[in-house]
Design an enzyme around this catalytic site. Structure first.
Site, short mmCIF file in Angstrom:
data_model
loop_
_atom_site.label_atom_id
_atom_site.label_comp_id
_atom_site.label_asym_id
_atom_site.label_seq_id
_atom_site.Cartn_x
_atom_site.Cartn_y
_atom_site.Cartn_z
N PRO A 2 1.09 -1.30 -0.14
CA PRO A 2 -0.04 0.14 0.01
C PRO A 2 0.69 1.26 -0.07
CG PRO A 2 0.08 -1.09 2.26
CD PRO A 2 0.90 -1.88 1.28
N GLU A 3 0.27 2.28 -0.54
CA GLU A 3 0.84 3.58 -0.47
C GLU A 3 0.56 4.31 0.59
OE1 GLU A 3 0.84 5.09 -4.70
OE2 GLU A 3 1.03 3.22 -5.52
N LYS A 59 5.22 5.65 4.27
CA LYS A 59 4.36 4.61 4.38
C LYS A 59 4.50 3.74 5.69
CE LYS A 59 5.24 4.13 -0.55
NZ LYS A 59 6.03 3.36 -1.64
N ARG A 264 9.68 0.02 -12.94
CA ARG A 264 8.26 -0.16 -12.51
C ARG A 264 7.16 0.05 -13.64
NH1 ARG A 264 7.72 0.83 -6.79
NH2 ARG A 264 5.71 -0.56 -7.17
#
Ligand SMILES: [Zn+2]
Length: 287
Positions: A2-3, A59, A264
């Protein structure tokens, strides 16, 4: 994943549920999840400590206890779920750590891919040296527009995608929200940061703030594994304009493409997000 927005949603949800609660002795099913100190010391030291406040940087989720600071990073597939005293037992396939409270409620840490980590540090100095040494200011709560501008100039040789993902400059941005922000600003992910105009830099900063805020208000983005602290799904995936939408139409009519930038998977619109050459600041974007 998750960000930042997902971690912030978890923080906001957990805060009223666990503040003031005191930890009982934890159950470490996968002790290697504990990064610091040793798993034995972690368990011994955590027991009896009370949660006073919940913080976050990028994060990293920070639990300020009466003596120490508990830190959690969910990495790829970590989930932190609150279990109330009266909740029925549930089957959790990837349960790694159980953090019970003395009142019978608990926090469960589950993680399919086992990349997530927990730390227990003595104070903010140890937090900075052991855990957050290479983690820059939080882009949502700490980094000001002027600092953002300066960093973009300093690190201008990098492309925008790599720069926004670099947690040592400023922290919190991940793959999904980066692609969304660059698309909204009509900036190519491989665009060298140094050639952005002042106006573009300001717009990028504002857009990041707005997109993160919207992500938080939507309860985060749920792809695959993310759940918030009560086990529910977020809603922001329904508002994404490019991420995960390869081959679908952008609002301009062109087809969204997927490429690899900074290692990415990266989604962008080849029509809205044109890459400009160095020294060609004033070329207007073709629409
Ligand atoms: Zn487009």
């Amino acid at each position: 994943m998750p960000e930042l927005p997902e971690v912030e949603v978890i923080r906001l949800e957990l805060n009223p549920l666990i503040r003031g609660k005191t930890f009982a002795y934890p159950l470490l099913h996968i002790p290697t999840t504990i990064q610091h100190p040793s798993s034995d010391l972690f368990a011994l030291n955590l027991e009896g400590q009370t949660i006073q406040a919940l913080g976050r940087r990028g994060k990293y989720l920070l639990f300020y206890l009466n003596r120490d600071i508990l830190v959690v990073h969910l990495r790829m597939t970590g989930n932190l779920i609150f279990i109330g005293q009266d909740d029925l037992p549930r089957v959790e396939r990837f349960l790694r750590i159980e953090l019970p409270f003395i009142d019978g409620s608990a926090l469960h840490y589950s993680d399919m891919r086992r990349f997530g980590r927990l730390w227990l540090v003595k104070d903010s100095k140890e937090l900075e040296t052991l855990v957050l040494k290479n983690v820059g200011p939080d882009i949502y709560t700490e980094l000001k527009a002027e600092q953002f501008k300066t960093l973009l100039k300093q690190k201008g040789k990098k492309n925008l995608k790599a720069l926004l993902l670099d947690q040592s400059c400023f922290s919190g941005m991940g793959n999904i929200y980066t692609d969304e922000c660059l698309h909204l600003c009509h900036l190519h992910p491989e665009q060298q940061a140094s050639i952005l105009t002042e106006h573009e830099t300001e717009k990028l900063y504002q857009t990041i703030q707005e997109v993160l805020k919207m992500g938080i208000e939507c309860g985060g983005t749920s792809f695959r594994d993310y759940r918030n602290a009560s086990g529910a799904l977020g809603d922001f995936q329904n508002k994404l304009s490019v991420y995960g939408r390869k081959g679908e139409r952008c609002s301009c009519g062109a087809l969204i493409e997927k490429t690899v930038v900074a290692g990415r998977g990266t989604y962008y619109c080849p029509c809205c997000q044109i890459k400009r050459c160095n020294g060609n600041n004033n070329e207007s974007l073709k629409r």
